[in-house]
Design an enzyme around this catalytic site. Sequence first.
Site, PDB file in Angstrom:
ATOM      1  CB  SER A   1       6.519   7.449   7.911  1.00 18.76           C
ATOM      2  OG  SER A   1       6.553   6.465   7.422  1.00 18.76           O
TER       3      SER A   1
ATOM      4  CD  GLU B   1       0.959   1.361   6.008  1.00 17.16           C
ATOM      5  OE1 GLU B   1       1.450   1.878   5.981  1.00 17.16           O
ATOM      6  OE2 GLU B   1      -0.120   1.924   6.461  1.00 17.16           O
TER       7      GLU B   1
END
Length: 357
Positions: free
Chosen positions: A188, A291
Site C-alpha cells: 500500500s 480493490e
Amino acid sequence: MVWFVVVVLALVIFSLLYLRGADLSRFDGTQLPPPTIPPSAGHAEVLQRLREMLPTGQSMRGRDRLLHMRRIMDGLSEGRQFASRFVPVDEPGVKGEWVLAPGFDARRRFLYIHGGAWIAGSPLSHRAITDRLARLTGAAVFSLDYRLLPEHRRIDGINDCRNAWRWLVDNGPDGPAPLDYAMVGGDSAGGSLTLGLIAWIRDEGLRQADAAIGFSPSTDVTMSSGSLRSNLATDPMLGPMFSWMAKVPALLLLWGTWFTNRLPPSHPDVSPLRGNLAGLPPTLLQVSEQEMLLDDSRRYAARAEEAGSLVVLQTWPHMVHVWQMFTPELEEAEEAFANVAEFLASAGVPVAEGGEL
C-alpha cells in the site's frame, strides 16, 4: 467578472497541468469480467474481521480517530505465533526491527516498508508479512519504522526509507557485514515508498536491489485512476474508509493532497508512476481485481514495460487490500507468497528450500 473567470481558468489549468500532470489513462487495462472462481473458505473470515474492525472508529474525529486506527493496525499481530525473533533497532536516522527466522543468512537482506496510508502502521502491525518473508527468503528482514503524517512531513518518511537503504547495504543484524543479495518491498503506502526508493537508488548510483516487491501499492496520488471509483463498492477495506472521496471534486482532492504532502501530487517522490521507470530492478506487483488501487498497479506495470523495465503484475479475484497480511489462515495469501518465492528465484535471488525455513 472577467477577472474572476480568468482566475478560475488559471487555477483549473494549473491543477490539471502541474498538480495532476499528464493523462495516463492510455495505460489502463481492459475492464475485467466478474470473477467466476469462488474464494477460499478463509476469505469469509477475513471479511468478518474487517466488518468488526472498521465501524469501531467511525464516530471518532481528528486525532482520536487517528490514534484508534493506529491501535487497530498494531492489534493485527495480537495473539499470533511467529517463528521469527524480533530485534529492535534505534540508531541515528534508522529505526525499526530485524525480523530473523531460524537459520537466516545475514548476507541476504530485505528492507520491508509497511503500509497504513502514510498515517498509521508500524513494524508491529505487519509482523505477519515480515515473518513470512523472513521464512520464505532466508534473509535478515529489516522492518522500517518511518516517520508518519501528520506529525511529520511526507518527505521525512521518504528520507527515512533512503537512509534505511544506505544503512541496510552496509549493515546486518550484528553490525557492518558484507552483502550478497538485497531486496526491498512494501504494501500500500509502503509499496509507494518502495517504488519511489528503487528509482532514487538508480538515480543516486547506489547498490540497487536485486528485486522489489509491491503488495497492492499506491503508485499515483493524483487520484486519477478509474478503479478508485469503479471499485469503491467492491473494496471491503478501502471502500468504507475512503468513500468520502467520491463526493469531493477532483480538483479539490488535488489541492488537498498537495497541502497534506507538501509536494505536488504529480511529483515522482509521492507518485512513482509519474517518474522515470527505465532501468529499474525486477519488480513484482500483486493486487486484487476488486480493490480501489487496481489501476495503480496496472498503470505502473504498463508504463514500466514501455520504459524497458521488468515488472511482473499478478492479480487475484475477490481479495481484500493487502490480503497477504492474513497468512497463514487465508489460502490465497499463501499462494501469493509462493509466487513471491518463484519470482525471486527467477530474478536470481535464493529463497529458502520449499519456500520455508
